[in-house]
Motif scaffolding. Structure first.
Motif, mmCIF file in Angstrom:
data_model
loop_
_atom_site.group_PDB
_atom_site.id
_atom_site.type_symbol
_atom_site.label_atom_id
_atom_site.label_comp_id
_atom_site.label_asym_id
_atom_site.label_seq_id
_atom_site.Cartn_x
_atom_site.Cartn_y
_atom_site.Cartn_z
ATOM 1 N N LEU A 258 -1.896 1.169 8.883
ATOM 2 C CA LEU A 258 -2.062 1.987 7.680
ATOM 3 C C LEU A 258 -2.332 3.451 8.009
ATOM 4 N N GLY A 259 -2.403 3.761 9.300
ATOM 5 C CA GLY A 259 -2.829 5.077 9.747
ATOM 6 C C GLY A 259 -2.031 6.240 9.194
ATOM 7 N N SER A 260 -0.748 6.049 8.940
ATOM 8 C CA SER A 260 0.097 7.154 8.477
ATOM 9 C C SER A 260 0.066 7.320 6.953
ATOM 10 N N LEU A 261 -0.649 6.447 6.266
ATOM 11 C CA LEU A 261 -0.684 6.487 4.804
ATOM 12 C C LEU A 261 -1.979 7.134 4.305
ATOM 13 N N PRO A 262 -1.928 7.831 3.170
ATOM 14 C CA PRO A 262 -3.114 8.495 2.629
ATOM 15 C C PRO A 262 -4.026 7.502 1.890
ATOM 16 N N VAL A 263 -4.600 6.586 2.622
ATOM 17 C CA VAL A 263 -5.434 5.553 2.007
ATOM 18 C C VAL A 263 -6.838 5.589 2.606
ATOM 19 N N LYS A 264 -7.784 5.080 1.846
ATOM 20 C CA LYS A 264 -9.152 4.922 2.328
ATOM 21 C C LYS A 264 -9.281 3.502 2.860
ATOM 22 N N VAL A 265 -9.689 3.350 4.089
ATOM 23 C CA VAL A 265 -9.870 2.026 4.683
ATOM 24 C C VAL A 265 -11.363 1.794 4.896
ATOM 25 N N SER A 266 -11.894 0.760 4.279
ATOM 26 C CA SER A 266 -13.316 0.454 4.400
ATOM 27 C C SER A 266 -13.497 -0.977 4.881
ATOM 28 N N ALA A 267 -14.747 -1.300 5.209
ATOM 29 C CA ALA A 267 -15.069 -2.641 5.687
ATOM 30 C C ALA A 267 -16.376 -3.084 5.049
ATOM 31 N N VAL B 29 0.832 -1.204 0.000
ATOM 32 C CA VAL B 29 0.000 0.000 0.000
ATOM 33 C C VAL B 29 0.866 1.253 0.000
ATOM 34 N N SER B 30 1.951 1.204 0.741
ATOM 35 C CA SER B 30 2.869 2.346 0.810
ATOM 36 C C SER B 30 3.454 2.663 -0.567
ATOM 37 N N ALA B 31 3.846 1.630 -1.299
ATOM 38 C CA ALA B 31 4.416 1.829 -2.635
ATOM 39 C C ALA B 31 3.378 2.413 -3.589
ATOM 40 N N VAL C 206 -5.596 4.963 -2.945
ATOM 41 C CA VAL C 206 -5.691 3.526 -2.697
ATOM 42 C C VAL C 206 -6.814 3.273 -1.695
ATOM 43 N N GLU C 207 -7.604 2.227 -1.958
ATOM 44 C CA GLU C 207 -8.616 1.805 -0.992
ATOM 45 C C GLU C 207 -8.288 0.399 -0.513
#
Length: 209
Positions: A169-178, A134-136, A146-147
């Protein structure tokens, strides 16, 4: 009472078959005798398939899915959305999601869930590889966000694993869903019907710990 066998070879076969989950000694004996009654070429084909499964199956270098090569067919598919990653516990879960026909992203197989009672911690899973992946992707300039979809079971261990991944993943600019809670608490993806699972994916929600 211990079963007596007329042949050591038969006993060895029964013991090997009964080591499979859900197969008792009586069922194993029935299967061994069935194999013994088949043409030799059929039995050889069966054992060769098992040998190849053990010796030649790969794990995809990107998503950890089983594959016939270093990169699975899903990760190799240019038509999939490679910036939407569905995180699942097992290979069976990938198969369950694929059967819904509702998901066109890619996957990441953890290889289990965090379970202290069973001695399984974060380092035993592929969480580090997920974060690196995810970081890459997130570092690519001008690319869509990225989601990460946390598609884990709704029991305590699944929720614990989801929360841990969310924190990583908190420090990365990603959308986290469930998954939307069309699935009941404690439900496994493997046993969910395709319609319910498909709706849970389509109607996924922002992950809230």
């Amino acid at each position: 009472m211990t079963e007596k066998y007329p042949s050591q070879l038969l006993q060895d076969a029964v013991e090997a078959i009964s080591s499979l989950p859900g197969v008792g000694s009586r069922s194993a004996l029935r299967l061994a005798l069935h194999l013994l009654g088949q043409p030799k070429e059929n039995v050889h084909h069966f054992t060769q398939a098992i040998n190849r499964l053990a010796d030649e199956v790969h794990y995809c270098r990107e998503c950890m899915m089983i594959s016939d090569s270093d990169r699975c067919s899903i990760c190799s598919d240019g038509k999939r959305d490679h910036r939407t990653i569905c995180v699942v516990e097992s290979v069976r879960d990938v198969m369950s999601v694929e059967n819904t026909g509702q998901f066109r992203g890619v996957y990441h197989v953890l290889g289990g869930i965090i379970s202290p009672i069973n001695g399984i911690g974060p380092s035993d899973l592929t969480i580090r590889q997920l974060v690196e992946r995810v970081s890459a992707l997130s570092a690519e300039e001008g690319a869509p966000q990225v989601e990460v979809i946390l598609a884990l079971s709704g029991d305590v261990e699944g929720e614990t694993t989801s929360f841990y991944i969310y924190r990583q993943l908190g420090s990365l600019p990603v959308k986290v869903s469930a998954l939307a809670r069309g699935l009941g608490f404690g439900d496994d993806l493997e046993y969910a019907d395709s319609l319910t699972l498909g709706r849970s994916i389509v109607n996924r929600q922002i992950f809230k710990p």
